[in-house]
Scaffold this motif. Sequence first.
Motif, short mmCIF file in Angstrom:
data_model
loop_
_atom_site.label_atom_id
_atom_site.label_comp_id
_atom_site.label_asym_id
_atom_site.label_seq_id
_atom_site.Cartn_x
_atom_site.Cartn_y
_atom_site.Cartn_z
N ARG A 1 47.53 53.88 46.41
CA ARG A 1 46.25 53.56 45.90
C ARG A 1 45.94 52.20 45.14
NH1 ARG A 1 47.27 59.13 44.70
NH2 ARG A 1 45.87 60.33 45.44
N ARG A 2 45.09 51.25 45.61
CA ARG A 2 44.64 49.96 45.03
C ARG A 2 43.75 50.41 43.92
NH1 ARG A 2 47.20 46.03 47.55
NH2 ARG A 2 45.50 44.35 46.80
N LEU A 3 44.03 50.47 42.77
CA LEU A 3 43.17 50.81 41.57
C LEU A 3 43.05 49.81 40.80
CD1 LEU A 3 43.94 54.69 40.88
CD2 LEU A 3 41.87 53.71 42.28
N ARG B 1 35.04 42.74 31.35
CA ARG B 1 34.96 41.46 32.10
C ARG B 1 36.11 41.38 33.21
NH1 ARG B 1 30.82 38.43 30.60
NH2 ARG B 1 30.04 38.61 28.35
N GLY B 2 37.24 42.01 32.82
CA GLY B 2 38.43 42.00 33.86
C GLY B 2 38.07 42.96 34.79
N LEU B 3 37.35 44.01 34.60
CA LEU B 3 37.13 44.98 35.65
C LEU B 3 36.31 44.26 36.42
CD1 LEU B 3 37.49 47.60 36.78
CD2 LEU B 3 35.81 48.65 35.40
N GLU B 4 35.07 43.71 35.99
CA GLU B 4 33.95 43.18 36.82
C GLU B 4 34.78 41.78 37.75
OE1 GLU B 4 30.18 43.56 34.42
OE2 GLU B 4 31.30 42.12 33.61
N GLU B 5 35.69 41.11 37.14
CA GLU B 5 36.09 40.11 37.92
C GLU B 5 36.98 40.68 39.24
OE1 GLU B 5 38.25 37.69 35.31
OE2 GLU B 5 36.69 36.76 34.38
N ALA B 6 37.77 41.66 39.03
CA ALA B 6 38.50 42.42 39.89
C ALA B 6 37.81 42.79 41.05
CB ALA B 6 39.28 43.46 39.04
#
Length: 317
Positions: free
Chosen positions: A4-6, A43-48
Amino acid sequence: MNTRRLPSLSALRAFEAAARHESAKQAAQELSVTATAISHQIRGLEEALGVSLFIRRPRQLELTPQGRELQQVLETAFDSIGHVVERLKTTPARQAITLSTTPAVAVRWLLSWVCMLRDSHPDIDLRFHASHEAVALDGVTADLAIRYGDGRWPGLVAEKLFDNVFIPACSPHLQLHDVADLPIHPLIHFRPQAATSVSPLDWAGWQKLAQVPGLDVSAGLMFSDETHAISAAIGGQGVALMSRQLIEDELSQGRLVQPFGPELPGKPFYLVYPESRRKDPTILAIREWVMNVPGGICDLSAESDPMPTPGPSVMSR
């Protein structure tokens, strides 16, 4: 195997809380972190992901369509995780315990009453170790046992379950009534193979008392399992010398009869367990169940002398 790539789970958790409250400040209070930390995680999640999850307005966060889709999935997933965690926290730990006894005692006396144990102690998994051999009660092979003998086993508590009387028994179809006719019928023998087991009374012992002319106590059918010997007697294959306690149902139903005497008193059956575990709650639960199984010392027939249920007794070392 698929990997899984989470994204970061902490980032997903921060996003889900902020989406639910529509506020980074309230999400921070729920997760015991700062609002700046929540904003950084989002913000880190949005970038990922390469998408915007919120439209940032003064004092409010508004989900984008992509953010709404992710929020719905995370809400369902986190709810499911939470429910499982709570169930695991409230489910009592199961206890496995092994009771060693002879196959006949297990099959013909105890198994019909396991439901009593399940009803009173649903968290206990009872395992039967069926053997004629006296095994170590070390918590590995077995925890407690029902043994046939004199009740003297060093280091063990021994509590009498029932007295033992051996009687001739056969199918009524044999129409055997006179002891003088016994030599024309096959004898059914039970002899356990285990070298360390205590052998019950046999036809040789019975003949010493009965003195039936012409009876060959060495001939007949031989079984190493008591239940097989009982089945052969029910099937009309001969006459067995059996513990009356273990064939009580067949006698009351007329599938077996006692054509004559004499009766031989044998050694009693005892419930035994290590002296060191006399206060073990699981041992005590099994003890309570066994002592209350119909047919034991608490349920003796009217023909027997009344005997109270004995308390634990420490055997001499």
